[in-house]
Design an enzyme around this catalytic site. Structure first.
Site, mmCIF file in Angstrom:
data_model
loop_
_atom_site.group_PDB
_atom_site.id
_atom_site.type_symbol
_atom_site.label_atom_id
_atom_site.label_comp_id
_atom_site.label_asym_id
_atom_site.label_seq_id
_atom_site.Cartn_x
_atom_site.Cartn_y
_atom_site.Cartn_z
ATOM 1 N N GLY A 7 0.836 -1.190 0.000
ATOM 2 C CA GLY A 7 0.000 0.000 0.000
ATOM 3 C C GLY A 7 0.868 1.237 0.000
ATOM 4 O O GLY A 7 1.904 1.286 -0.673
ATOM 5 N N CYS A 8 0.480 2.229 0.758
ATOM 6 C CA CYS A 8 1.189 3.504 0.836
ATOM 7 C C CYS A 8 2.675 3.307 1.111
ATOM 8 O O CYS A 8 3.054 2.764 2.143
ATOM 9 C CB CYS A 8 0.569 4.349 1.932
ATOM 10 S SG CYS A 8 1.536 5.771 2.427
#
Length: 212
Positions: free
Chosen positions: A44-45
């Site tokens: 993800g991020c």
């Protein structure tokens, strides 16, 4: 899954301080300057995947970037559009005699939601998929073994992909060490995205991974 209280919150709604006049890819030098190895993980991020590794012994650098897509020299805006096929990743340059790839995998799993498909926490799209990008057969075998262990542990299918690494594109400078450069914005994003709550739900006291 646990989502932030603000509907529709993503990092796209978060103000970002741009330190450069334009986005560009900085040539990656760290691997060439080091006699060590590299590991590439998508969780993800990428802002959130640097901190778990930065203080580990044997880790020389963590570098946010993009991998797995069709476009050369992708920018952040290209990638978050979801149209290039890239994933946000962190590349870890490390010394194998100080920290092993297996230990890096231990940290990786405990910083992701391994059940989410094309999503991590509040960030939705295949650019936020979880994946292990292996650079050689040994890494592939270790990654596959660790994924099998996770499926046995939880008794359910793990969505995290295991794929061969292709060209790694270094992200713009303002994304590197974002959590250090913009600590207030980073903490607000991480809290609002529900990342820590979901990690604790899945991993309990192991959330965030061990320190070696």
């Amino acid at each position: 899954m646990m989502f932030p209280s603000t509907p529709g919150f993503t990092r796209r709604t978060l103000p970002v301080i741009t330190l450069l006049s334009g986005a560009f890819v900085v040539p990656s030098l760290a691997a060439n300057e080091s006699s060590g190895a590299e590991a590439i993980f998508a969780g993800g991020c990428f802002w959130c995947m640097e901190p778990p590794y930065d203080d580990q012994p044997g880790v020389d650098a963590t570098i946010s970037g993009y991998i797995g897509g069709d476009l050369d020299n992708p920018t952040y805006e290209d990638v978050i559009s979801g149209e290039t096929g890239h994933a946000e990743v962190v590349r870890i340059d490390y010394q194998p005699d100080e920290i092993s790839y297996e230990q890096l995998l231990e940290i990786f799993w405990r910083n992701i939601d391994p059940f989410a498909v094309d999503q991590q926490f509040c960030d939705v799209g295949d650019q936020y998929r979880s994946a292990i990008f292996y650079v050689d057969d040994e890494q592939r075998e270790l990654a596959e073994a660790s994924k099998a262990e996770m499926e046995e542990r939880f008794g359910r299918e793990i969505a995290t992909q295991i794929v061969a690494a292709d060209t790694f594109w270094e992200a713009e400078e303002y994304h590197q060490d974002y959590y250090q450069k913009n600590p207030v914005r980073y903490k607000f994003y991480r809290f609002s995205c529900g990342r820590d709550g979901r990690l604790e739900e899945i991993w309990g006291d192991e959330a965030g991974g061990p320190s070696f």
